[in-house]
Design a protein around this motif. Structure first.
Motif, PDB file in Angstrom:
ATOM      1  N   ARG A 104      59.670  28.321  -9.827  1.00 37.93           N
ATOM      2  CA  ARG A 104      59.689  26.862 -10.007  1.00 37.93           C
ATOM      3  C   ARG A 104      59.167  26.145  -8.772  1.00 37.93           C
ATOM      4  NH1 ARG A 104      65.374  25.745 -13.200  1.00 37.93           N
ATOM      5  NH2 ARG A 104      64.710  26.720 -15.146  1.00 37.93           N
ATOM      6  N   ARG A 105      59.537  26.642  -7.591  1.00 38.87           N
ATOM      7  CA  ARG A 105      59.052  26.017  -6.358  1.00 38.87           C
ATOM      8  C   ARG A 105      57.535  26.168  -6.246  1.00 38.87           C
ATOM      9  NH1 ARG A 105      64.275  27.790  -4.695  1.00 38.87           N
ATOM     10  NH2 ARG A 105      63.522  29.893  -4.268  1.00 38.87           N
ATOM     11  N   PHE A 106      57.005  27.320  -6.617  1.00 39.95           N
ATOM     12  CA  PHE A 106      55.561  27.523  -6.565  1.00 39.95           C
ATOM     13  C   PHE A 106      54.850  26.673  -7.613  1.00 39.95           C
ATOM     14  CE2 PHE A 106      51.579  29.833  -7.396  1.00 39.95           C
ATOM     15  CZ  PHE A 106      51.046  29.790  -6.117  1.00 39.95           C
ATOM     16  N   ALA A 107      55.430  26.588  -8.800  1.00 40.47           N
ATOM     17  CA  ALA A 107      54.843  25.749  -9.849  1.00 40.47           C
ATOM     18  C   ALA A 107      54.795  24.292  -9.400  1.00 40.47           C
ATOM     19  CB  ALA A 107      55.631  25.891 -11.143  1.00 40.47           C
ATOM     20  N   ARG A 108      55.798  23.870  -8.646  1.00 35.24           N
ATOM     21  CA  ARG A 108      55.819  22.497  -8.120  1.00 35.24           C
ATOM     22  C   ARG A 108      54.629  22.264  -7.196  1.00 35.24           C
ATOM     23  NH1 ARG A 108      55.262  18.087  -7.097  1.00 35.24           N
ATOM     24  NH2 ARG A 108      56.733  16.525  -6.427  1.00 35.24           N
ATOM     25  N   LEU A 109      54.266  23.277  -6.416  1.00 39.31           N
ATOM     26  CA  LEU A 109      53.085  23.155  -5.547  1.00 39.31           C
ATOM     27  C   LEU A 109      51.823  22.956  -6.377  1.00 39.31           C
ATOM     28  CD1 LEU A 109      53.655  25.940  -2.860  1.00 39.31           C
ATOM     29  CD2 LEU A 109      54.076  23.483  -2.654  1.00 39.31           C
ATOM     30  N   LEU A 110      51.714  23.693  -7.475  1.00 37.10           N
ATOM     31  CA  LEU A 110      50.537  23.577  -8.336  1.00 37.10           C
ATOM     32  C   LEU A 110      50.510  22.255  -9.096  1.00 37.10           C
ATOM     33  CD1 LEU A 110      50.447  27.214  -9.759  1.00 37.10           C
ATOM     34  CD2 LEU A 110      49.191  26.284  -7.806  1.00 37.10           C
ATOM     35  N   LEU A 111      51.680  21.693  -9.341  1.00 36.53           N
ATOM     36  CA  LEU A 111      51.774  20.423 -10.050  1.00 36.53           C
ATOM     37  C   LEU A 111      51.294  19.255  -9.185  1.00 36.53           C
ATOM     38  CD1 LEU A 111      52.798  18.731 -12.477  1.00 36.53           C
ATOM     39  CD2 LEU A 111      55.042  18.724 -11.361  1.00 36.53           C
ATOM     40  N   GLN A 112      51.478  19.355  -7.890  1.00 43.88           N
ATOM     41  CA  GLN A 112      51.171  18.217  -7.012  1.00 43.88           C
ATOM     42  C   GLN A 112      49.717  17.738  -7.117  1.00 43.88           C
ATOM     43  OE1 GLN A 112      53.858  17.057  -5.798  1.00 43.88           O
ATOM     44  NE2 GLN A 112      53.171  15.451  -4.440  1.00 43.88           N
ATOM     45  N   PRO A 113      48.716  18.627  -7.079  1.00 47.68           N
ATOM     46  CA  PRO A 113      47.335  18.136  -7.248  1.00 47.68           C
ATOM     47  C   PRO A 113      47.104  17.458  -8.597  1.00 47.68           C
ATOM     48  CG  PRO A 113      47.323  20.366  -6.382  1.00 47.68           C
ATOM     49  CD  PRO A 113      48.742  20.050  -6.766  1.00 47.68           C
ATOM     50  N   LEU A 114      47.787  17.934  -9.633  1.00 47.16           N
ATOM     51  CA  LEU A 114      47.662  17.288 -10.943  1.00 47.16           C
ATOM     52  C   LEU A 114      48.242  15.873 -10.922  1.00 47.16           C
ATOM     53  CD1 LEU A 114      48.590  20.292 -13.247  1.00 47.16           C
ATOM     54  CD2 LEU A 114      46.307  19.455 -12.641  1.00 47.16           C
ATOM     55  N   LEU A 115      49.326  15.691 -10.182  1.00 47.82           N
ATOM     56  CA  LEU A 115      49.902  14.353 -10.049  1.00 47.82           C
ATOM     57  C   LEU A 115      48.948  13.421  -9.306  1.00 47.82           C
ATOM     58  CD1 LEU A 115      53.596  15.295  -9.172  1.00 47.82           C
ATOM     59  CD2 LEU A 115      52.747  14.334 -11.330  1.00 47.82           C
ATOM     60  N   VAL A 116      48.284  13.951  -8.289  1.00 51.89           N
ATOM     61  CA  VAL A 116      47.302  13.152  -7.547  1.00 51.89           C
ATOM     62  C   VAL A 116      46.166  12.736  -8.478  1.00 51.89           C
ATOM     63  CG1 VAL A 116      45.612  13.185  -5.668  1.00 51.89           C
ATOM     64  CG2 VAL A 116      47.892  14.161  -5.308  1.00 51.89           C
ATOM     65  N   VAL A 117      45.654  13.676  -9.257  1.00 55.03           N
ATOM     66  CA  VAL A 117      44.572  13.372 -10.201  1.00 55.03           C
ATOM     67  C   VAL A 117      45.042  12.346 -11.232  1.00 55.03           C
ATOM     68  CG1 VAL A 117      43.139  14.352 -12.052  1.00 55.03           C
ATOM     69  CG2 VAL A 117      43.371  15.550  -9.857  1.00 55.03           C
ATOM     70  N   TRP A 118      46.250  12.492 -11.726  1.00 53.05           N
ATOM     71  CA  TRP A 118      46.814  11.546 -12.689  1.00 53.05           C
ATOM     72  C   TRP A 118      46.860  10.142 -12.084  1.00 53.05           C
ATOM     73  CZ3 TRP A 118      52.418  12.381 -14.961  1.00 53.05           C
ATOM     74  CH2 TRP A 118      52.679  11.423 -15.942  1.00 53.05           C
ATOM     75  N   ALA A 119      47.346  10.028 -10.864  1.00 50.86           N
ATOM     76  CA  ALA A 119      47.419   8.718 -10.212  1.00 50.86           C
ATOM     77  C   ALA A 119      46.031   8.119 -10.023  1.00 50.86           C
ATOM     78  CB  ALA A 119      48.132   8.851  -8.881  1.00 50.86           C
ATOM     79  N   LEU A 120      45.074   8.939  -9.637  1.00 48.97           N
ATOM     80  CA  LEU A 120      43.699   8.451  -9.460  1.00 48.97           C
ATOM     81  C   LEU A 120      43.071   8.061 -10.793  1.00 48.97           C
ATOM     82  CD1 LEU A 120      42.432  10.865  -6.681  1.00 48.97           C
ATOM     83  CD2 LEU A 120      43.123   8.467  -6.443  1.00 48.97           C
ATOM     84  N   ALA A 121      43.402   8.784 -11.851  1.00 55.47           N
ATOM     85  CA  ALA A 121      42.890   8.436 -13.184  1.00 55.47           C
ATOM     86  C   ALA A 121      43.415   7.061 -13.602  1.00 55.47           C
ATOM     87  CB  ALA A 121      43.289   9.501 -14.206  1.00 55.47           C
ATOM     88  N   VAL A 122      44.688   6.810 -13.310  1.00 56.98           N
ATOM     89  CA  VAL A 122      45.256   5.493 -13.603  1.00 56.98           C
ATOM     90  C   VAL A 122      44.533   4.429 -12.782  1.00 56.98           C
ATOM     91  CG1 VAL A 122      47.339   4.080 -13.225  1.00 56.98           C
ATOM     92  CG2 VAL A 122      47.528   6.299 -14.358  1.00 56.98           C
ATOM     93  N   ALA A 123      44.205   4.769 -11.541  1.00 61.48           N
ATOM     94  CA  ALA A 123      43.561   3.802 -10.652  1.00 61.48           C
ATOM     95  C   ALA A 123      42.166   3.417 -11.118  1.00 61.48           C
ATOM     96  CB  ALA A 123      43.489   4.373  -9.228  1.00 61.48           C
ATOM     97  N   ILE A 124      41.425   4.368 -11.640  1.00 62.62           N
ATOM     98  CA  ILE A 124      40.003   4.092 -11.938  1.00 62.62           C
ATOM     99  C   ILE A 124      39.707   3.789 -13.404  1.00 62.62           C
ATOM    100  CG2 ILE A 124      39.216   5.470  -9.987  1.00 62.62           C
ATOM    101  CD1 ILE A 124      38.406   7.646 -12.007  1.00 62.62           C
ATOM    102  N   SER A 125      40.663   4.025 -14.281  1.00 59.51           N
ATOM    103  CA  SER A 125      40.354   3.859 -15.703  1.00 59.51           C
ATOM    104  C   SER A 125      40.602   2.424 -16.160  1.00 59.51           C
ATOM    105  CB  SER A 125      41.150   4.831 -16.541  1.00 59.51           C
ATOM    106  OG  SER A 125      42.505   4.713 -16.231  1.00 59.51           O
ATOM    107  N   PRO A 126      39.757   1.942 -17.049  1.00 59.05           N
ATOM    108  CA  PRO A 126      39.943   0.598 -17.594  1.00 59.05           C
ATOM    109  C   PRO A 126      41.125   0.559 -18.562  1.00 59.05           C
ATOM    110  CG  PRO A 126      38.086   1.671 -18.666  1.00 59.05           C
ATOM    111  CD  PRO A 126      38.575   2.602 -17.588  1.00 59.05           C
ATOM    112  N   GLU A 127      41.777  -0.555 -18.619  1.00 62.07           N
ATOM    113  CA  GLU A 127      42.891  -0.740 -19.551  1.00 62.07           C
ATOM    114  C   GLU A 127      42.336  -1.053 -20.941  1.00 62.07           C
ATOM    115  OE1 GLU A 127      46.540  -0.859 -19.005  1.00 62.07           O
ATOM    116  OE2 GLU A 127      45.846   0.355 -17.340  1.00 62.07           O
ATOM    117  N   ARG A 128      43.069  -0.614 -21.940  1.00 66.53           N
ATOM    118  CA  ARG A 128      42.668  -0.894 -23.330  1.00 66.53           C
ATOM    119  C   ARG A 128      43.787  -1.563 -24.068  1.00 66.53           C
ATOM    120  NH1 ARG A 128      40.023   4.912 -24.345  1.00 66.53           N
ATOM    121  NH2 ARG A 128      38.713   4.784 -22.562  1.00 66.53           N
TER     122      ARG A 128
END
Length: 128
Positions: A104-128
């Protein structure tokens, strides 16, 4: 993309509330010793502070949709800033709430880059 923004906000607020309530004591072990020296504070203050920041960022994503670009970037930066704590927890093999096995601790490490990408996707995507 509105749904992604709201889901990210819910995740942040939930995580923040856990830092201030039921998970507070357990999250202290995630804080590396160097962080307390660098910030000149104790582990509890870092846990409480990070929880408060999570709640504010999550609330901002909902309350200030026009600021999603800035807030999404801030969320991504926050996720990057807390990553050393996740690495510290994995390396020291110490359990925290919901992260009580090496897997679980290792999976959390792998999850972190996905969270960064998710936040950036929210930042750059237009609202609908």
């Amino acid at each position: 993309m509105t749904l992604l923004r709201w889901l990210l906000a819910a995740l942040l607020v939930t995580a923040g509330v856990s830092h201030l309530t039921w998970g507070r004591r357990g999250y202290r072990i995630v804080v590396p010793e160097w962080a307390t020296r660098m910030l000149r504070t104790d582990k509890d203050a870092i846990v409480v502070g990070s929880g408060a920041v999570e709640i504010m960022l999550g609330a901002g994503l909902v309350a200030l949709p026009r600021e999603r670009a800035r807030l999404g970037a801030a969320v991504a930066a926050f996720f990057i800033a807390v990553f050393p704590g996740n690495v510290h927890q994995w390396r020291t093999r110490r359990s925290a709430p919901l992260l009580d096995t090496d897997t679980r601790r290792f999976a959390r490490l792998l999850l972190q880059p996905l969270l960064v990408v998710w936040a950036l996707a929210v930042a750059i995507s237009p609202e609908r």
